[in-house]
Design a protein around this motif. Structure first.
Motif, PDB file in Angstrom:
ATOM      1  N   UNK A 222     -32.364 -17.134  21.089  1.00 39.85           N
ATOM      2  CA  UNK A 222     -33.454 -17.576  20.261  1.00 39.85           C
ATOM      3  C   UNK A 222     -33.236 -19.196  20.126  1.00 39.85           C
ATOM      4  N   UNK A 223     -33.170 -19.561  18.773  1.00 39.34           N
ATOM      5  CA  UNK A 223     -32.961 -20.788  18.412  1.00 39.34           C
ATOM      6  C   UNK A 223     -31.575 -21.550  18.933  1.00 39.34           C
ATOM      7  N   UNK A 224     -30.692 -20.698  19.608  1.00 43.61           N
ATOM      8  CA  UNK A 224     -29.261 -21.298  19.863  1.00 43.61           C
ATOM      9  C   UNK A 224     -29.027 -20.751  21.115  1.00 43.61           C
ATOM     10  N   UNK A 225     -28.064 -21.530  21.907  1.00 44.91           N
ATOM     11  CA  UNK A 225     -27.596 -20.799  23.095  1.00 44.91           C
ATOM     12  C   UNK A 225     -26.224 -20.714  22.968  1.00 44.91           C
ATOM     13  N   UNK A 226     -25.520 -19.724  23.591  1.00 42.71           N
ATOM     14  CA  UNK A 226     -24.122 -19.490  23.733  1.00 42.71           C
ATOM     15  C   UNK A 226     -23.657 -19.901  25.096  1.00 42.71           C
ATOM     16  N   UNK A 227     -22.992 -21.011  25.209  1.00 40.62           N
ATOM     17  CA  UNK A 227     -22.136 -21.489  26.289  1.00 40.62           C
ATOM     18  C   UNK A 227     -20.939 -20.893  26.463  1.00 40.62           C
TER      19      UNK A 227
ATOM     20  N   UNK B 259     -17.781 -22.285  28.817  1.00 41.60           N
ATOM     21  CA  UNK B 259     -17.528 -23.638  29.407  1.00 41.60           C
ATOM     22  C   UNK B 259     -15.890 -23.605  29.970  1.00 41.60           C
ATOM     23  N   UNK B 260     -15.786 -23.788  31.237  1.00 41.37           N
ATOM     24  CA  UNK B 260     -14.537 -23.841  31.850  1.00 41.37           C
ATOM     25  C   UNK B 260     -13.904 -25.245  31.676  1.00 41.37           C
ATOM     26  N   UNK B 261     -12.671 -25.415  31.135  1.00 42.45           N
ATOM     27  CA  UNK B 261     -11.869 -26.459  30.859  1.00 42.45           C
ATOM     28  C   UNK B 261     -10.888 -26.452  31.512  1.00 42.45           C
ATOM     29  N   UNK B 262     -10.367 -27.686  31.970  1.00 42.47           N
ATOM     30  CA  UNK B 262      -8.867 -27.987  32.729  1.00 42.47           C
ATOM     31  C   UNK B 262      -8.032 -27.643  31.553  1.00 42.47           C
ATOM     32  N   UNK B 263      -6.864 -27.085  31.945  1.00 35.79           N
ATOM     33  CA  UNK B 263      -5.769 -26.813  31.115  1.00 35.79           C
ATOM     34  C   UNK B 263      -5.924 -25.669  30.054  1.00 35.79           C
ATOM     35  N   UNK B 264      -7.011 -25.080  30.214  1.00 34.79           N
ATOM     36  CA  UNK B 264      -7.115 -23.668  29.480  1.00 34.79           C
ATOM     37  C   UNK B 264      -7.388 -22.690  30.335  1.00 34.79           C
ATOM     38  N   UNK B 265      -6.652 -21.344  30.302  1.00 36.74           N
ATOM     39  CA  UNK B 265      -6.974 -20.365  31.224  1.00 36.74           C
ATOM     40  C   UNK B 265      -8.158 -19.757  31.011  1.00 36.74           C
ATOM     41  N   UNK B 266      -8.615 -19.612  29.470  1.00 32.83           N
ATOM     42  CA  UNK B 266      -9.922 -18.757  29.351  1.00 32.83           C
ATOM     43  C   UNK B 266     -11.118 -20.123  28.918  1.00 32.83           C
ATOM     44  N   UNK B 267     -12.173 -19.412  29.325  1.00 32.97           N
ATOM     45  CA  UNK B 267     -13.320 -20.403  29.176  1.00 32.97           C
ATOM     46  C   UNK B 267     -13.504 -20.569  27.462  1.00 32.97           C
ATOM     47  N   UNK B 268     -14.008 -21.491  27.160  1.00 35.29           N
ATOM     48  CA  UNK B 268     -14.559 -21.807  25.658  1.00 35.29           C
ATOM     49  C   UNK B 268     -15.876 -21.098  25.310  1.00 35.29           C
ATOM     50  N   UNK B 269     -15.965 -20.739  24.290  1.00 33.07           N
ATOM     51  CA  UNK B 269     -17.492 -20.472  23.827  1.00 33.07           C
ATOM     52  C   UNK B 269     -17.894 -21.272  22.786  1.00 33.07           C
ATOM     53  N   UNK B 270     -18.993 -21.872  22.981  1.00 27.19           N
ATOM     54  CA  UNK B 270     -19.852 -22.579  21.898  1.00 27.19           C
ATOM     55  C   UNK B 270     -21.138 -22.550  21.773  1.00 27.19           C
ATOM     56  N   UNK B 271     -21.595 -22.538  20.511  1.00 22.34           N
ATOM     57  CA  UNK B 271     -23.011 -22.347  20.190  1.00 22.34           C
ATOM     58  C   UNK B 271     -23.617 -23.681  19.729  1.00 22.34           C
ATOM     59  N   UNK B 272     -24.717 -23.691  20.550  1.00 18.24           N
ATOM     60  CA  UNK B 272     -25.431 -24.991  20.304  1.00 18.24           C
ATOM     61  C   UNK B 272     -26.709 -24.806  20.014  1.00 18.24           C
ATOM     62  N   UNK B 273     -27.565 -25.659  19.537  1.00 22.98           N
ATOM     63  CA  UNK B 273     -29.031 -25.754  19.509  1.00 22.98           C
ATOM     64  C   UNK B 273     -29.761 -25.448  20.806  1.00 22.98           C
ATOM     65  N   UNK B 274     -30.404 -24.431  20.974  1.00 27.10           N
ATOM     66  CA  UNK B 274     -30.999 -24.143  22.285  1.00 27.10           C
ATOM     67  C   UNK B 274     -31.588 -25.530  23.091  1.00 27.10           C
ATOM     68  N   UNK B 275     -32.203 -26.308  22.473  1.00 26.99           N
ATOM     69  CA  UNK B 275     -32.825 -27.275  23.448  1.00 26.99           C
ATOM     70  C   UNK B 275     -31.801 -28.461  23.524  1.00 26.99           C
ATOM     71  N   UNK B 276     -30.791 -28.317  23.122  1.00 22.89           N
ATOM     72  CA  UNK B 276     -29.646 -29.552  23.454  1.00 22.89           C
ATOM     73  C   UNK B 276     -28.526 -28.827  24.330  1.00 22.89           C
ATOM     74  N   UNK B 277     -28.534 -27.622  24.570  1.00 21.16           N
ATOM     75  CA  UNK B 277     -27.476 -27.098  25.314  1.00 21.16           C
ATOM     76  C   UNK B 277     -27.569 -27.216  26.819  1.00 21.16           C
TER      77      UNK B 277
END
Ligand code: ATP
Length: 391
Positions: free
Chosen positions: A343-348, A350-368
């Motif tokens: 809806x108004x947000x997006x759940x991303x 993201x794979x990040x160096x140095x971390x085994x598990x991806x990070x989950x990030x919730x952002x405004x849909x139109x800026x993700x």
């Protein structure tokens, strides 16, 4: 006078506003002339060191809690942590092994006292207290008004149904009502005798989410009008945050934190509490020189011990992304591997160096950013969570 007898106070000793409430309820038993819920006399509810076991399984392990008159406290915790047992003890349906319950400083259960449920003057709205299918809706509501003669009981019941917007169904049977309407009748039944204390066990759990929001708001408005002291059991942190003046978080038969929702959210006493309140990324770390070192930089370790295993908790909403790195410390380059439209947000993810598990990030849909995009991730909160690892 309904439900006040056990408190045994002198009218003259009450503060003026409470005297007026009492006068109002005596002068016009039932409901206010304006269709609002008549105020009741709120009671202080005190649990003192309650314990209860079932076949050696400790459901409650020394629970103490003091609830102010007219306060709403939500009991929040996972299945089996003892929420219902505590409520049932307050209602008188269950007896504790040890400990006391007091209404306005008067013992209703203790080592030598037991006031039966019907004499406690509490309103109950429990999951398993369904409406009686063989009684009309008004008769269901009149069920708790046995102290009144039938004419008065009918008048009070009708006024209560009016308050919850269902007076037109008074002579119908429950099966013709929707789930939400049945829930409102159950609420009317619980509040019709104007109890000083209302106990609710997951009262909205059977409702679909939109209806649930509406009935919850209506219920809260009615509880506030009545100035009843309320205890509400829920599994859902958001529900507890919406309804509770304070929230008591329970775990394994104990209250592990009690405070306002804001205070608990910002300063959870443990990883367990933080997890109940919000989804978060958990980054393992170790305390060194009163700090923890993470991919996002160093953060104070608060009162954790040197060498202690800890978790840096980054809530989904507590992380942000930027396309261009600013070159400042605390930003880490990652790539979007999943993006869910919410809806108004997006759940991303993201794979990040140095971390085994991806990070989950919730952002405004139109800026993700989109899947495959690279971006810098950084911590975007004033209150980073560093908590002891939970076994
Ligand atoms: P839920 O959210 O699933 O309703 P809860 O937090 O309300 O759980 P309780 O119903 O209070 O938890 O139960 C606490 C513990 O006591 C559980 O382990 C449960 O199995 C046990 N228990 C509760 N009532 C009884 C009973 N009458 N007989 C045996 N065990 C019981």
């Amino acid at each position: 006078m309904i439900g006040y007898g056990i408190f045994g106070f002198e009218l003259a000793s009450l503060p003026r506003d409470l005297r007026e409430d009492l006068f109002l309820s005596l002068a016009s038993p039932g409901w206010g002339r304006r269709g609002s819920a008549a105020a009741t006399i709120a009671a202080r509810l005190t649990f003192e060191n309650l314990a209860r076991s079932f076949d050696g399984n400790e459901a409650l392990r020394g629970v103490s809690l003091d609830i102010e008159p007219a306060e709403t406290v939500c009991l929040l915790g996972p299945s089996g942590c003892g929420k219902t047992t505590l409520l049932r003890i307050a209602a008188g349906i269950e007896r504790p092994d040890t400990g006391r319950v007091l209404f306005n400083h008067q013992e209703v259960v203790g080592p030598k006292t037991f006031t039966p449920p019907e004499k406690r003057g509490v309103g109950l709205m429990f999951q398993d207290f369904a409406l009686f299918p063989h009684l009309t809706i008004i008769k269901n509501v009149m069920f708790g008004l046995k102290n009144l003669d039938s004419k008065d009981a009918e008048r009070v019941a009708l006024a209560t149904l009016e308050r919850v917007g269902l007076a037109r169904y008074a002579e119908d049977y429950p099966h013709i009502l929707s789930g939400g309407q049945q829930q409102r009748v159950a609420l009317a039944r619980a509040i019709a005798p104007r109890p000083s204390i209302i106990l609710m066990d997951e009262p909205f759990s059977g409702l679909d989410p939109r209806l649930r929001d509406r009935i919850r708001e209506e219920t809260l408005a009615i509880l506030r009008e009545m100035r009843a002291t309320s205890v509400i059991v829920t599994h859902q942190a958001e529900e507890a945050m919406r309804m509770g003046d304070r929230i008591a978080v329970m775990r394994d038969g104990k209250i592990v934190q009690i405070d306002t929702s804001e205070e608990i959210y910002n300063n959870p006493s443990s990883l367990f509490v933080a997890r109940i309140f919000d989804e978060m990324n958990e980054i393992p770390c170790v305390v060194k020189n009163n700090e923890v070192d993470t991919v996002f930089g160093r953060f104070p370790a608060n009162d954790l011990k040197e060498g202690q295993e800890a978790v840096f908790g980054a809530r989904f909403l507590g992380l942000a992304v930027s396309k261009e790195g600013t070159g400042r410390a605390g930003q880490v380059l990652g790539r979007v591997i999943d993006r869910k439209f919410l809806g108004g947000s997006a759940l991303l993810e993201m794979a990040v160096e140095q971390l085994d598990l991806p990070l989950k990030i919730r952002l405004k849909e139109n800026s993700a950013p989109n899947v495959g995009d690279e971006a810098y991730v950084f911590v975007d909160t004033d209150r980073p969570l560093v908590l002891a690892k939970d076994d």
